[in-house]
Design a protein around this motif. Structure first.
Motif, PDB file in Angstrom:
ATOM      1  N   LYS A 110       0.803  -1.203   0.000  1.00 15.61           N
ATOM      2  CA  LYS A 110       0.000   0.000   0.000  1.00 15.61           C
ATOM      3  C   LYS A 110       0.840   1.258   0.000  1.00 15.61           C
ATOM      4  N   ALA A 111       1.964   1.207   0.717  1.00 14.90           N
ATOM      5  CA  ALA A 111       2.780   2.401   0.841  1.00 14.90           C
ATOM      6  C   ALA A 111       3.963   2.398  -0.118  1.00 14.90           C
ATOM      7  N   LEU A 112       3.935   1.553  -1.157  1.00 14.41           N
ATOM      8  CA  LEU A 112       5.039   1.519  -2.095  1.00 14.41           C
ATOM      9  C   LEU A 112       5.216   2.880  -2.737  1.00 14.41           C
ATOM     10  N   SER A 113       6.427   3.403  -2.583  1.00 16.79           N
ATOM     11  CA  SER A 113       6.680   4.744  -3.073  1.00 16.79           C
ATOM     12  C   SER A 113       7.159   4.711  -4.513  1.00 16.79           C
ATOM     13  N   SER A 114       6.328   4.198  -5.373  1.00 16.33           N
ATOM     14  CA  SER A 114       6.628   4.231  -6.798  1.00 16.33           C
ATOM     15  C   SER A 114       5.349   4.628  -7.492  1.00 16.33           C
ATOM     16  N   PHE A 115       5.192   5.897  -7.751  1.00 11.59           N
ATOM     17  CA  PHE A 115       3.973   6.334  -8.377  1.00 11.59           C
ATOM     18  C   PHE A 115       4.284   7.475  -9.313  1.00 11.59           C
ATOM     19  N   ILE A 116       3.303   7.847 -10.094  1.00  8.71           N
ATOM     20  CA  ILE A 116       3.500   8.874 -11.100  1.00  8.71           C
ATOM     21  C   ILE A 116       3.134  10.235 -10.528  1.00  8.71           C
ATOM     22  N   LEU A 117       4.019  11.181 -10.730  1.00 10.49           N
ATOM     23  CA  LEU A 117       3.804  12.540 -10.235  1.00 10.49           C
ATOM     24  C   LEU A 117       3.399  13.432 -11.382  1.00 10.49           C
TER      25      LEU A 117
ATOM     26  N   ASN B  89      11.935   3.052  -9.247  1.00  6.34           N
ATOM     27  CA  ASN B  89      11.454   1.721  -8.863  1.00  6.34           C
ATOM     28  C   ASN B  89      11.068   0.846 -10.053  1.00  6.34           C
ATOM     29  N   ASP B  90      11.715   1.034 -11.198  1.00  6.37           N
ATOM     30  CA  ASP B  90      11.299   0.322 -12.401  1.00  6.37           C
ATOM     31  C   ASP B  90      12.366  -0.598 -12.978  1.00  6.37           C
ATOM     32  N   GLY B  91      13.502  -0.772 -12.289  1.00  8.55           N
ATOM     33  CA  GLY B  91      14.558  -1.626 -12.804  1.00  8.55           C
ATOM     34  C   GLY B  91      15.312  -1.036 -13.980  1.00  8.55           C
ATOM     35  N   ASP B  92      15.151   0.263 -14.211  1.00  8.08           N
ATOM     36  CA  ASP B  92      15.841   0.966 -15.289  1.00  8.08           C
ATOM     37  C   ASP B  92      17.117   1.611 -14.755  1.00  8.08           C
ATOM     38  N   PRO B  93      17.911   2.245 -15.616  1.00  6.98           N
ATOM     39  CA  PRO B  93      19.006   3.073 -15.105  1.00  6.98           C
ATOM     40  C   PRO B  93      18.447   4.199 -14.236  1.00  6.98           C
ATOM     41  N   PRO B  94      19.207   4.694 -13.265  1.00  6.11           N
ATOM     42  CA  PRO B  94      18.700   5.749 -12.377  1.00  6.11           C
ATOM     43  C   PRO B  94      18.159   6.946 -13.151  1.00  6.11           C
ATOM     44  N   TYR B  95      17.016   7.442 -12.694  1.00  5.27           N
ATOM     45  CA  TYR B  95      16.356   8.553 -13.364  1.00  5.27           C
ATOM     46  C   TYR B  95      16.974   9.893 -12.963  1.00  5.27           C
TER      47      TYR B  95
ATOM     48  N   GLY C 268      14.351  -1.818  -7.855  1.00  2.08           N
ATOM     49  CA  GLY C 268      15.044  -0.548  -7.785  1.00  2.08           C
ATOM     50  C   GLY C 268      15.860  -0.279  -9.040  1.00  2.08           C
ATOM     51  N   ASN C 269      15.954   0.989  -9.416  1.00  2.32           N
ATOM     52  CA  ASN C 269      16.744   1.351 -10.594  1.00  2.32           C
ATOM     53  C   ASN C 269      18.240   1.252 -10.294  1.00  2.32           C
ATOM     54  N   TYR C 270      18.993   0.807 -11.266  1.00  3.42           N
ATOM     55  CA  TYR C 270      20.424   0.618 -11.076  1.00  3.42           C
ATOM     56  C   TYR C 270      21.135   0.838 -12.404  1.00  3.42           C
ATOM     57  N   GLY C 271      22.457   0.956 -12.351  1.00  2.00           N
ATOM     58  CA  GLY C 271      23.235   1.162 -13.566  1.00  2.00           C
ATOM     59  C   GLY C 271      24.447   2.036 -13.303  1.00  2.00           C
ATOM     60  N   GLU C 272      24.980   2.630 -14.347  1.00  2.00           N
ATOM     61  CA  GLU C 272      26.264   3.319 -14.289  1.00  2.00           C
ATOM     62  C   GLU C 272      26.281   4.508 -13.348  1.00  2.00           C
ATOM     63  N   THR C 273      25.133   5.095 -13.040  1.00  2.00           N
ATOM     64  CA  THR C 273      25.132   6.284 -12.186  1.00  2.00           C
ATOM     65  C   THR C 273      24.598   6.015 -10.782  1.00  2.00           C
ATOM     66  N   ILE C 274      24.411   4.741 -10.408  1.00  2.00           N
ATOM     67  CA  ILE C 274      23.985   4.457  -9.029  1.00  2.00           C
ATOM     68  C   ILE C 274      25.184   4.647  -8.104  1.00  2.00           C
ATOM     69  N   ASN C 275      24.951   5.202  -6.931  1.00  2.29           N
ATOM     70  CA  ASN C 275      26.045   5.496  -6.005  1.00  2.29           C
ATOM     71  C   ASN C 275      26.088   4.586  -4.789  1.00  2.29           C
ATOM     72  N   ILE C 276      24.929   4.304  -4.202  1.00  4.25           N
ATOM     73  CA  ILE C 276      24.893   3.606  -2.921  1.00  4.25           C
ATOM     74  C   ILE C 276      23.554   2.889  -2.817  1.00  4.25           C
ATOM     75  N   SER C 277      23.420   1.979  -1.873  1.00  2.00           N
ATOM     76  CA  SER C 277      22.163   1.273  -1.642  1.00  2.00           C
ATOM     77  C   SER C 277      21.827   1.306  -0.161  1.00  2.00           C
ATOM     78  N   ALA C 278      20.545   1.117   0.140  1.00  2.00           N
ATOM     79  CA  ALA C 278      20.079   1.142   1.525  1.00  2.00           C
ATOM     80  C   ALA C 278      18.782   0.345   1.616  1.00  2.00           C
ATOM     81  N   PRO C 279      18.438  -0.138   2.809  1.00  2.00           N
ATOM     82  CA  PRO C 279      17.166  -0.870   2.968  1.00  2.00           C
ATOM     83  C   PRO C 279      15.970  -0.059   2.465  1.00  2.00           C
ATOM     84  N   GLY C 280      15.098  -0.751   1.712  1.00  2.00           N
ATOM     85  CA  GLY C 280      13.961  -0.039   1.140  1.00  2.00           C
ATOM     86  C   GLY C 280      12.706  -0.876   1.011  1.00  2.00           C
TER      87      GLY C 280
END
Length: 633
Positions: free
Chosen positions: A2-9, A395-401, A434-446
């Motif tokens: 319910k609280a998944l923070s992946s939505f369209i703004l 939150n789409d498995g793409d390179p970081p937005y 989570g999005n990942y790729g060449e410009t990701i810097n760090i990870s944390a529990p989510g």
């Protein structure tokens, strides 16, 4: 979920890179929608008036809805109508002079944006301001003084111009060598990413993961080493974290004592308090609880930096649109929120929002107004040391937005309670990545992070807390909390140094090839430098002597052991990515443990190997050896 923070703004971005469409922008005109702009003192249903037009007899309105600020009506038709037909229909009804019909644009992927009657212009220096104002005035554009814009950026408005004239002028100004850039207003859809005595603390696996059922049956130690970090610092009230989001329930009993100051960038004069129309309005309150919820007060949860103060910056709110409940904002809202935050003393800014590339595909570059605000905060914030800017990666498995992929920001991916990169295959069973790729810097529990909710029935739940705040929004808040702790123990650090400490002390989660070396530490495209380790970061911050000048091709290896004294398992923080031999000797010099690892894990269990006492641990590779003392309790 319910609280998944992946939505369209639904972002009304008052910025627009004007080389976008140039001479051929007309091919992007969206013909089944219309945007109506009202002056501040006007509002009525234009759709009902259009129905009365003789030229409207074979056209139906599928749906229409209003935006409160700025005042807009968005109308969707059952068929395509050319721009010229819209102009004829619009002029055939009796409307006030300042009510405007504006263009809607759509790219080949089906993503759209709309133009607004404002233009922002950036000049080289304040000395050029007067000539710019004079030039724009001659063309009917009024200078509109606005607080909290980036330096040497000015806003102009014209409530009499046609929609195409706005685009044509903006393109002309952007191509004029006298100006750095010019952008008209536009709107589109970016992405936004959703042991104290506190009774819900036992569920807060991101701080201390014991692998219990209440914590999702994860892996013991797959956390940020929060309890160990709190032996060093729980925060400093002089360190402020700004949450640029949907606003914060500053009256919440688990947050109110840590509230420093607020700002409503949306013009609602709420002092950073959220709207309370939809459950999604709780997004900012949930992010804030992860960072700043009060500890040891006998209620709720404990924030990571629970003795730091927070700043509530409301930069979007939610509306009921053609596609459901979505957030709404302007680039001016985001830009002014960022500028206000750093100018009012924010040391860290948490941003749980991004813009997907399919929207940016309409542009030749990034929105310049927000870019300018981020650059100014990262350069001028904290008296020139730089404000630390954390962003969720998406939150789409793409390179970081964007803008998490900018060099000045820290892009955060999410991990699960089982120490995995968050994906549909991770142990939590939730279907997002989570999005990942060449410009990701760090990870944390989510994943399933317990945190504060808007009070009562207005938020994600019917209580004051939610147990399942998810997404890289949550991960970004976790990393922001650790960033605040770092500055709590060493406030003289620059923003670059805070990032360096995070990167060089992160835990290397298994299943990732840390073969690349950059920013002082090994790195992989899935998790960046690894999962944040608050305890090791604070130890490093306390004794920080500067960023290493060692060339990236040379790897300075390190090994840190925690906690020490150890209990059932030894946790390692290291940057070894080649085979090593781990040997443990007792006080008499006898071997008690000897094993070769292809890659040294982050943890080994010792409860059945070592009894209480004093030991020497030695790590040996073909290049070097490191020796550490440990005490087993």
């Amino acid at each position: 979920m319910k609280a998944l923070s992946s939505f369209i703004l639904f972002l009304f971005v008052f910025s627009f890179s004007c080389l976008i469409f140039a001479a051929d922008y007309e091919k992007y005109l969206e013909n089944d929608k219309m945007v109506i702009f009202f002056p501040e003192d006007e509002k009525y249903d234009v759709g009902e008036l259009l129905k009365k037009s003789e030229q409207f007899h074979d056209i139906e309105i599928v749906k229409s809805y209003f935006i409160p600020s700025p005042k807009l009506q968005i109308i969707s038709f059952n068929k395509a109508i050319s721009w010229e037909q819209k102009e004829e229909i619009f002029s055939s009804v009796n409307l006030a002079g300042d009510v405007m019909h504006l263009p809607y644009l759509k790219n080949n992927e089906g993503f759209w944006l709309g133009i607004l009657p404002d233009i922002f212009v950036s000049v080289n220096s304040e000395a050029e301001r007067n000539s710019l104002i004079l030039n724009m005035g001659k063309q009917g554009w009024e200078f509109e003084p606005v607080n909290h814009l980036p330096k040497n950026v000015y806003k102009f408005s014209n409530r009499q111009s046609s929609g195409k004239e706005i685009l044509d002028l903006a393109i002309s100004l952007n191509n004029d060598a006298d100006y750095l850039w010019a952008e008209p207003g536009y709107f589109f859809f970016p992405d936004v990413h959703d042991v104290p005595d506190d009774p819900i603390f036992f569920r807060q696996w991101h701080i201390e993961n014991e692998g219990t059922a209440a914590q999702g049956n994860g892996v013991v130690g797959a956390d940020i080493s929060g309890l160990d970090a709190w032996t060093v610092s729980k925060g400093n009230p002089d360190i402020k974290v700004a949450i640029v989001d949907s606003g914060v329930d500053t009256l919440h009993p688990d947050l109110s004592a840590n509230f420093y100051m607020g700002f409503d960038a949306t013009g609602g004069n709420s002092n950073g308090f959220p709207n309370q129309n939809y459950s999604q309005d709780a997004h900012g309150t949930a992010a804030t609880g992860i960072i700043s919820a009060i500890a040891d007060n006998g209620i709720g949860v404990a924030g990571i930096a629970n003795e730091c103060k927070f700043m509530a910056v409301k930069s979007f709110y939610y509306i009921d649109s053609l596609i459901g409940i979505i957030p709404f904002a302007t680039s001016e809202y985001f830009s002014s929120g960022l500028i206000w935050a750093y100018q009012n003393g924010a040391d860290v800014i948490n941003n749980s929002w991004t813009i997907p590339p399919l929207f940016l595909a309409l542009l030749p570059g990034n929105p310049a107004l927000i870019d300018a605000a981020l650059e100014e905060a990262s350069t001028n914030g904290r008296n020139g040391k730089g404000t630390v800017l954390f962003f969720s990666s998406g939150n789409d498995g793409d390179p970081p937005y964007w803008p998490s992929d900018l060099e000045m920001t820290i892009a955060v991916n999410a991990t699960s309670m089982c120490d995995e990169r968050k994906s549909p295959d991770s142990c939590d069973g939730e279907n997002w990545e989570g999005n990942y790729g060449e410009t990701i810097n760090i990870s944390a529990p989510g994943v399933r992070i317990p945190t504060t909710d808007m009070q009562g029935t207005k938020g994600y739940t019917n209580g004051n807390y939610t147990l399942s705040y998810n997404g890289t929004s949550a991960a970004s808040a976790v990393a922001s909390g650790v960033g605040a702790l770092i500055l709590s123990v060493n406030p003289d650090l620059t923003a670059e140094e805070v990032a360096y400490i995070l990167y060089t002390t992160a835990d290397k989660i298994e299943g990732c090839d840390y073969s690349t070396y950059k920013n002082g530490s090994t790195w992989c495209p899935e998790l960046g430098h690894g999962r944040v380790n608050a305890y090791q970061a604070l130890l490093s911050a306390q004794d920080f002597e500067g960023i290493s000048s060692v060339n990236n091709s040379v790897k300075n290896h390190y090994l840190r052991i925690y906690p020490n004294p150890v209990r059932k398992s030894i946790h390692f923080n290291h940057n070894f990515n080649h085979p090593v031999k781990l040997t443990i000797y007792n006080i008499n010099g006898q071997f008690v443990y000897d094993k070769i690892f292809t890659i040294l894990p982050n943890k080994i269990n010792i409860d059945e190997i070592l009894s209480s006492g004093f030991y020497i641990l030695k790590l040996t590779s073909d290049r070097e050896s490191i020796t550490k003392k440990i005490i087993v309790q």
